[in-house]
Motif scaffolding. Structure first.
Motif, mmCIF file in Angstrom:
data_model
loop_
_atom_site.group_PDB
_atom_site.id
_atom_site.type_symbol
_atom_site.label_atom_id
_atom_site.label_comp_id
_atom_site.label_asym_id
_atom_site.label_seq_id
_atom_site.Cartn_x
_atom_site.Cartn_y
_atom_site.Cartn_z
ATOM 1 N N LEU A 1 6.482 6.023 11.588
ATOM 2 C CA LEU A 1 5.784 5.057 10.737
ATOM 3 C C LEU A 1 6.730 3.962 10.265
ATOM 4 N N VAL A 2 7.961 4.325 9.951
ATOM 5 C CA VAL A 2 8.964 3.319 9.565
ATOM 6 C C VAL A 2 9.157 2.312 10.690
ATOM 7 N N ALA B 1 -3.693 10.493 6.832
ATOM 8 C CA ALA B 1 -4.198 10.541 8.211
ATOM 9 C C ALA B 1 -3.817 11.889 8.804
ATOM 10 N N SER B 2 -4.657 12.399 9.681
ATOM 11 C CA SER B 2 -4.431 13.737 10.236
ATOM 12 C C SER B 2 -3.569 13.716 11.492
ATOM 13 N N THR B 3 -3.385 12.541 12.085
ATOM 14 C CA THR B 3 -2.575 12.420 13.298
ATOM 15 C C THR B 3 -1.604 11.266 13.146
ATOM 16 N N VAL B 4 -0.556 11.294 13.946
ATOM 17 C CA VAL B 4 0.407 10.198 13.892
ATOM 18 C C VAL B 4 -0.237 8.902 14.357
ATOM 19 N N ALA B 5 -1.130 8.983 15.338
ATOM 20 C CA ALA B 5 -1.815 7.773 15.802
ATOM 21 C C ALA B 5 -2.690 7.196 14.697
ATOM 22 N N GLY B 6 -3.361 8.074 13.962
ATOM 23 C CA GLY B 6 -4.182 7.608 12.860
ATOM 24 C C GLY B 6 -3.367 6.959 11.768
ATOM 25 N N LEU C 1 0.842 -1.190 0.000
ATOM 26 C CA LEU C 1 0.000 0.000 0.000
ATOM 27 C C LEU C 1 0.880 1.244 0.000
ATOM 28 N N LEU C 2 0.574 2.170 -0.912
ATOM 29 C CA LEU C 2 1.232 3.469 -0.931
ATOM 30 C C LEU C 2 0.362 4.479 -0.195
ATOM 31 N N TYR C 3 1.028 5.387 0.540
ATOM 32 C CA TYR C 3 0.302 6.387 1.316
ATOM 33 C C TYR C 3 0.745 7.785 0.903
ATOM 34 N N ASN C 4 -0.222 8.654 0.742
ATOM 35 C CA ASN C 4 0.075 10.076 0.641
ATOM 36 C C ASN C 4 0.302 10.637 2.040
ATOM 37 N N SER C 5 1.034 11.736 2.119
ATOM 38 C CA SER C 5 1.372 12.290 3.431
ATOM 39 C C SER C 5 0.144 12.739 4.205
ATOM 40 N N GLY C 6 -0.970 12.999 3.514
ATOM 41 C CA GLY C 6 -2.166 13.458 4.200
ATOM 42 C C GLY C 6 -3.223 12.390 4.409
ATOM 43 N N LEU D 1 5.930 5.073 1.774
ATOM 44 C CA LEU D 1 5.662 6.349 2.426
ATOM 45 C C LEU D 1 6.312 7.500 1.668
ATOM 46 N N ASN D 2 5.597 8.606 1.607
ATOM 47 C CA ASN D 2 6.141 9.830 1.039
ATOM 48 C C ASN D 2 7.250 10.348 1.954
ATOM 49 N N LEU D 3 8.373 10.728 1.361
ATOM 50 C CA LEU D 3 9.507 11.204 2.158
ATOM 51 C C LEU D 3 9.140 12.363 3.078
ATOM 52 N N SER D 4 8.208 13.200 2.652
ATOM 53 C CA SER D 4 7.889 14.396 3.431
ATOM 54 C C SER D 4 6.797 14.166 4.467
ATOM 55 N N THR D 5 6.393 12.922 4.680
ATOM 56 C CA THR D 5 5.351 12.632 5.659
ATOM 57 C C THR D 5 5.805 13.005 7.062
#
Length: 657
Positions: free
Chosen positions: A391-392, A358-363, A351-356, A381-385
Motif C-alpha cells: 500500500l505504501v 478491505a479484505s484483500t490487498v487488491a481491494g 484519509l485514514l484506514y483501519n487495517s480491516g 495506514l495502521n502499522l499492522s495492516t
C-alpha cells in the motif's frame, strides 16, 4: 507530492465567481477589501485616501498627443486594446477592488475583482503584458470576475484591472501584487512547507507527529485547555513536526476531543487555535475530524475558524484528516474550500484506514487509487495492516503522502528508524524527542529500496556506511532477476530469487560498533515459506562466525528467525512460519542492541515470538560481506539460498535505546 500542488485548480476556477459575490465579507488578511470611497486597504486593514490607493491616476481622458500618457491606460495609443479610435466621452466608473494572495506558495494564483457599478467592458492584464478583454460577469448592479494564471515563476507578479461604460473612458487602474515564494521545492510531499522537517541521514523528510497532542480527561473545557497548552508546548520543545488535535461538534460548537460521545468537556477548538503556543512553532496544524454525521454547515464553520485563526498560509498548510468510514467530513471540506480560493491551496486532505477496511490487498489498493482520484493528498495506514508496503508503494506511485499510525510507546525506536526513509509521517506515542533522534541518527549500514528502481537496470543501487552510494551488477548466471509491475501484493520493482539457481548478491562488509548490535528490516514475499531442499533460506545475512542472519529455517521446525552471534554462540528470536504467506508482502524486523534480548516482529507484531535469553555483549564481528538471498561463506562463497522476492532492505548498527 513530486511538485503536485495540494488543491484542485479547476475546481477553484469554476467556483471562484460564486465566491466573489462575498468578496467584501470574506475574512482574509491577504485580501484587498474596498473602503467606502472605493479606495484600497493597507495590509493592516486601514483605508488609504483615494489619492494614495493603488490605482492609476492617469485617466483615459488624456489625448493621444500627450507624450507622457501612460500607454497602459490610454485608449487611443495602446495597440493592445480593442477600443475604437477617437476620444472617449462620458464618466469613468470607479476603480475595481481586487483580492488575491500577497504571499503565494504555488505557481497558479487566482485573483478576484469586483466593480460596484454595472460596467460594460472589463480588461485585465498580468505583469504589464497584453490587455485581455471580455472578462467578468454581471452581479446585481455590479460586475465581478476572476483572473487565473498558470506556471508562474517565483517573484512578484501584478494583475491590473480596468472597466468602462459603453464607449466611455477606462476607469483608474486597480492593481494587486502577488509575490510567489516556493518553500522547499522538489522534496515530494513536503514541498511547499517552510518548516525544516525531520530528515533522515539519506535525506528523506519524515515528519514526527505528536499523537493526540491534547487533553480531554478533565471535567471542563477550561482545565482541558490549560492541559492541552502544556502538552502542545512540550511537543514543540521536543521537536514535533506536526501537532495532532482531534475535533468533534456538539450543538454547533466544535470541541477538541477523542470521542464523539456527546460530551462537552473538551477544550473549545476556537480557544485551542488561539493559544500562543502556535506562534512559537512553524509546525503545520494536523487535525483529525471525528464527526460521524457532519453537515456541510458544520464543516464550513470549522474551516472558517481555522482560517480566521491565521492557519492555512503559504509555507504552513493545514492537514485535515478523517477515517474512511467518516469520509463525508472531507467531501464537505472539498465543497467548502471552493469558497476559500486564497486558502484552499494550503489545505491537504488525508484519509485514514483501519487495517480491516478491505479484505484483500487488491481491494485495499483500489481504495488508495480512489483516494487519489477523488482529490485527496495523503493516506494514513495502521502499522499492522497486512501488505503494508504494498500500500505504501501504491500510494507513492500515485504521489500521495503516506503516514503510518501509531508508533507505540514501547520499542517505538524500531519504527522511527526502520521506516524513516519509506513514509512521510510517523504518528507516534513513542517520545517525540527520542523518535526525532532515532530518525536522524547516523546508524545506516545498508539501505536498498528496490521498488523505485527501473526494471531495465543492469545494476542495483543502494547506500552503505551512512550515505555512501553503491551499486552491484545484476548480470551473470547466479544473480536475482529485477522485475517490475503490479502483481498481487507487489507494486513497483523487486528482486526475484530462485533458490534452485543459487541466486544471491554480495554487497559490502558492514560491522556493528563493538559493544552494540544490529537492527534489520526486510520487505519480502516467500515462494517457499515451508522450506526448500535446503534446511535454511537466508533473506539477508552476515553470519559467518559473527554478524547476524534473517532466515526461514525448517530444522527442527519451520520458523522465521533473526539471530546474532554473541560471545561465540548464535542466539535467535523465532516465530512459526504459519504466519508467513506466499501471497503476502511481509515486513519483518529483527533487533539486538548489545544488552538485552534478540527480538523479532512480523508485520508490526511480536505476538507468538520466542525471544532469546538476555545477552550482555556486542555482536561478534567478521570480515564477510552482507549477502542478500543467501548466507555468506567468506568473502565470495555462499549457501542457504532464498526462494522469493525482496523489495526493501535496511540494516543498522544498533545501540541500547
Amino acid at each position: 507530492m513530486a511538485g503536485a500542488m495540494p488543491y484542485n485548480l479547476e475546481m477553484m476556477r469554476t467556483s471562484v465567481l460564486s465566491w466573489s459575490l462575498l468578496l467584501f465579507s470574506v475574512s482574509c488578511a491577504t485580501e484587498s477589501k474596498p473602503c467606502g470611497d472605493g479606495s484600497a486597504r493597507t495590509d493592516s486593514g486601514d483605508c488609504l485616501p483615494v489619492e494614495e490607493a493603488d490605482t492609476d491616476t492617469d485617466t483615459d481622458t488624456d489625448t493621444d498627443t500627450d507624450a507622457d500618457t501612460d500607454a497602459d491606460t490610454d485608449a487611443d495609443t495602446d495597440a493592445d486594446t480593442d477600443v475604437d479610435t477617437g476620444e472617449p466621452s462620458g464618466p469613468a466608473p470607479d476603480a475595481a477592488a481586487i483580492a488575491g494572495e500577497s504571499d503565494c506558495g504555488h505557481p497558479d494564483p487566482v485573483w478576484v475583482w469586483s466593480f460596484s457599478e454595472a460596467v460594460d467592458d472589463v480588461r485585465v492584464r498580468l505583469d504589464g503584458g497584453d490587455w485581455e478583454t471580455g472578462v467578468g460577469a454581471p452581479s446585481g448592479s455590479g460586475v465581478i470576475g476572476t483572473y487565473s494564471a498558470e506556471a508562474l515563476t517565483e517573484g512578484a507578479h501584478t494583475v491590473e484591472v480596468e472597466g468602462r461604460f459603453t464607449d466611455g473612458p477606462w476607469s483608474d487602474t486597480a492593481r494587486f501584487e502577488t509575490v510567489l515564494t516556493f518553500h522547499n521545492p522538489g522534496i515530494k510531499y513536503w514541498s511547499g512547507v517552510s518548516r525544516a522537517i525531520t530528515t533522515s541521514p539519506l535525506g528523506h523528510p519524515v515528519a514526527v507527529a505528536c499523537h493526540n497532542c491534547y487533553a480531554d480527561s478533565a471535567g471542563n473545557p477550561t482545565d482541558n485547555l490549560t492541559d492541552t497548552e502544556d502538552l502542545l508546548q512540550d511537543a514543540v520543545r521536543d521537536g514535533a513536526d506536526l501537532l495532532e488535535i482531534d475535533v468533534k461538534v456538539e450543538d454547533g460548537i466544535w470541541y477538541v476531543d477523542h470521542n464523539e460521545d456527546g460530551g462537552t468537556s473538551g477544550a473549545l477548538v476556537e480557544d485551542v487555535l488561539a493559544l500562543s503556543v502556535w506562534q512559537s512553532t512553524d509546525a503545520p496544524l494536523f487535525m483529525e475530524i471525528k464527526e460521524r454525521s457532519p453537515t456541510q454547515g458544520q464543516i464550513a464553520a470549522l474551516i472558517e475558524m481555522i482560517v480566521d485563526a491565521g492557519f492555512a498560509t503559504n509555507g504552513r498548510p493545514v492537514i485535515l484528516r478523517t477515517f474512511l468510514s467518516r469520509i463525508d467530513n472531507l467531501t464537505y471540506a472539498q465543497t467548502v474550500l471552493q469558497d476559500h480560493p486564497f486558502h484552499a491551496p494550503y489545505f491537504r486532505l488525508h484519509l485514514l484506514y483501519n487495517s480491516g477496511d478491505a479484505s484483500t490487498v487488491a481491494g485495499f489498493q483500489d481504495l488508495i487509487v480512489d483516494a487519489e482520484a477523488n482529490g485527496y493528498h495523503g493516506v494514513e495506514l495502521n502499522l499492522s495492516t497486512d501488505n503494508l508496503f504494498s500500500l505504501v508503494h501504491r500510494a507513492e506511485a500515485l504521489e500521495l503522502g503516506v503516514a503510518v499510525w501509531t508508533v507505540p510507546e514501547s520499542m517505538g525506536e524500531i519504527y522511527c528508524a526502520g521506516l524513516r526513509d519509506d513514509v512521510d509521517i510517523l504518528i507516534t506515542d513513542y517520545p517525540i524527542d527520542d523518535c526525532v533522534e532515532v530518525a536522524t541518527e547516523d546508524t545506516q549500514l545498508l539501505y536498498v529500496d528496490v521498488s523505485q528502481q527501473s526494471a531495465s537496470a543492469t545494476t542495483l543501487a543502494y547506500h552503505y556506511d551512512g550515505t555512501l552510494p553503491g551499486t552491484v551488477a545484476l548480470t551473470g548466471s547466479h544473480v536475482p532477476t529485477l522485475r517490475s509491475g503490479s502483481s498481487g501484493a507487489l507494486t513497483g520493482s523487486y528482486l526475484d530469487f530462485d533458490a534452485s539457481n543459487a541466486e544471491t548478491l554480495g554487497l559490502h562488509d558492514a560491522d556493528n560498533d563493538p559493544d552494540d548490535g544490529y537492527f534489520v528490516v526486510a520487505v519480502f514475499q516467500s515462494d517457499a515459506p515451508s522450506g526448500t531442499s535446503e534446511d535454511t533460506q537466508a533473506l539477508v545475512s552476515k553470519a559467518d562466525s559473527g554478524g547476524f542472519a534473517l532466515e526461514l529455517d525448517q530444522s527442527p521446525s519451520n520458523v522465521l528467525r533473526y539471530g546474532v552471534r554473541v560471545d561465540g554462540e548464535y542466539a535467535y528470536a523465532t516465530k512459526s512460519t504459519s504466519s508467513v504467506s506466499s501471497s503476502q508482502l511481509h515486513m519483518v524486523m529483527g533487533s539486538y542492541d548489545g544488552n538485552g534480548k534478540v527480538r523479532l516482529w512480523l508485520d508490526a507484531s511480536d505476538s507468538g515470538v520466542s525471544e532469546s535469553s538476555t545477552l550482555t555483549s556486542g555482536v561478534d564481528t567478521n570480515n564477510s560481506p552482507i549477502r542478500i538471498g543467501a548466507d555468506p561463506e567468506g568473502a565470495s562463497g555462499s549457501r542457504f539460498y532464498f526462494d522469493g522476492k525482496l523489495q526493501m532492505l535496511s540494516v543498522h548498527k544498533w545501540r541500547n535505546h
